[in-house]
Motif scaffolding. Sequence first.
Motif, PDB file in Angstrom:
ATOM      1  N   LEU A 171       0.814  -1.219   0.000  1.00 37.02           N
ATOM      2  CA  LEU A 171       0.000   0.000   0.000  1.00 37.02           C
ATOM      3  C   LEU A 171       0.850   1.274   0.000  1.00 37.02           C
TER       4      LEU A 171
ATOM      5  N   LEU B  73       0.734   5.140  -2.304  1.00 32.58           N
ATOM      6  CA  LEU B  73      -0.140   6.161  -1.701  1.00 32.58           C
ATOM      7  C   LEU B  73      -0.172   7.468  -2.474  1.00 32.58           C
TER       8      LEU B  73
ATOM      9  N   TRP C  66      -2.259   7.317  -5.560  1.00 36.17           N
ATOM     10  CA  TRP C  66      -3.700   7.277  -5.292  1.00 36.17           C
ATOM     11  C   TRP C  66      -4.202   8.640  -4.823  1.00 36.17           C
TER      12      TRP C  66
ATOM     13  N   ILE D 271      -8.854   4.992  -4.843  1.00 41.40           N
ATOM     14  CA  ILE D 271      -8.165   3.772  -4.414  1.00 41.40           C
ATOM     15  C   ILE D 271      -8.618   2.649  -5.353  1.00 41.40           C
TER      16      ILE D 271
ATOM     17  N   SER E  81      -1.880   7.102   5.975  1.00 36.91           N
ATOM     18  CA  SER E  81      -2.930   7.734   5.164  1.00 36.91           C
ATOM     19  C   SER E  81      -4.293   7.531   5.820  1.00 36.91           C
TER      20      SER E  81
ATOM     21  N   LEU F 149      -6.891   6.309   3.149  1.00 35.17           N
ATOM     22  CA  LEU F 149      -6.937   4.865   2.907  1.00 35.17           C
ATOM     23  C   LEU F 149      -7.612   4.154   4.085  1.00 35.17           C
TER      24      LEU F 149
ATOM     25  N   CYS G 243      -7.229  10.426  -1.431  1.00 38.00           N
ATOM     26  CA  CYS G 243      -7.429   9.162  -2.144  1.00 38.00           C
ATOM     27  C   CYS G 243      -8.809   8.560  -1.871  1.00 38.00           C
ATOM     28  N   SER G 244      -9.433   9.001  -0.784  1.00 30.09           N
ATOM     29  CA  SER G 244     -10.753   8.463  -0.442  1.00 30.09           C
ATOM     30  C   SER G 244     -11.828   9.286  -1.143  1.00 30.09           C
TER      31      SER G 244
END
Length: 383
Positions: free
Chosen positions: A25, A29, A32, A38, A82, A85, A208-209
């Motif tokens: 992951l 990061l 993303w 993601i 993160s 994430l 990223c979310s």
Amino acid sequence: MAHWLFGEEHEALRRTVRSFVQKELVPHLERWEESQEIPRSVFRRCGELGFFGLKFPEEYGGQGGDYLASAVFKEEVARGGSVGLAGALGVHSGVALPPIFKFGTGEQRRRFLVPGIAGEKVGALAVTEPNAGSDVASIQTTARRDGDSYVLNGSKIFITNGVYADFVLVAAKTDPAAGHRGISLFLVERGTPGFSVGRKLAKAGMLCSDTGYLIFEDCRVPAENLLGEENRGFYLIMDGFQWERLMMALVSVGVAEVALEQAVGYVRSRTQFGQPVARFQAVAHRLVDMATQLEMIRGLTYQALWLFAQGRPCLKEVSMAKLAATEAAHRIAGEALQLHGGYGYMREYPIERIWRDTRVGTIVAGTSEIMREIVAREMELYR
Ligand SMILES: Cc1cc2nc3c(=O)[nH]c(=O)nc-3n(C[C@H](O)[C@H](O)[C@H](O)COP(=O)(O)OP(=O)(O)OC[C@H]3O[C@@H](n4cnc5c(N)ncnc54)[C@H](O)[C@@H]3O)c2cc1C
């Protein structure tokens, strides 16, 4: 040293998750964050490794473990640095799936829980609306019964995983005159006519979310997609809040630990006035205060987790842990950024993202003000 709360099996899991996070992951990061998405493969991989099913029974594809195992996963993902994430994976496995397991029918579990645990379907929970946030009972989205279906109308805002989720648990009023006693929860699948993503919202952090604004216009949902009993949705939401708030506290502990590590690493390597800045007493003492705060929130959070895992009453302790951990994590991240000097304000250093990301903790899953309100009531201060 391992904490007394966790057994050897939890520590073994911790090592596995830590290695997965660092290898599979962390290296991606930044990409993303840039793409603000993601990849699905991350959810599938977590499913494949059994991480989404840690606390669910084996008959649904779970690992049959406990809340402590699940807590280890949340904390270790956050140690990747993160919150975006941790938030996306946490909302799916810790917010959307548990109510389906607890209150869903056999058929609902088969259609949503099983593929959710496998990481094949991603879930979201949509409660917040443009005019109803902290005051959940004041939501305006309606669900009118019509034959063997319900017709949903309204909108939802700030929904984590809302843009790409395969299914969303949507809170709607089935009896608009009954306040919090008139709310129900519905499983709404992506692609259902009348359900659309109005837009993907642009945020300060957690890039990223995905965070969505969702619209329901005469959206017809089969009656079998009602989760739990009609008009009991408010209680289902409140039931889920406890674990969600504990998750936020655990994520805060994990990410605060990374912030501290980053700060220590930086001040040891940065030389000014002919010596590493770590050797200035003002800097060392600041790091001591940060480490002390970290251990304080860890203690409070693990205590609340222990009570929760034992099924004991813990509303006050969970609210305190969420309040203290989210506030301390952002404070620690701010201190860590300060110790990086100008470099800390630059995008190439992870502390910049951690500081932006941790800002959200005091807002989501019940704001700090609402946490204080709950604790005040638990302390019977208004009696
Ligand atoms: C990144 C992100 C992700 C989110 N994900 C989700 C999600 O997946 N699903 C979902 O349903 N929601 C989600 N939310 C929404 C989140 O839960 C709400 O933002 C939060 O509950 C606060 O509601 P609000 O924003 O409407 O603020 P409001 O409730 O309007 O509050 C505004 C201010 O008033 C204060 N306030 C309100 N009532 C009181 C009171 N009684 N006493 C003292 N102060 C008070 C608040 O603390 C706050 O400071 C998300 C939000 C963000 C930012």
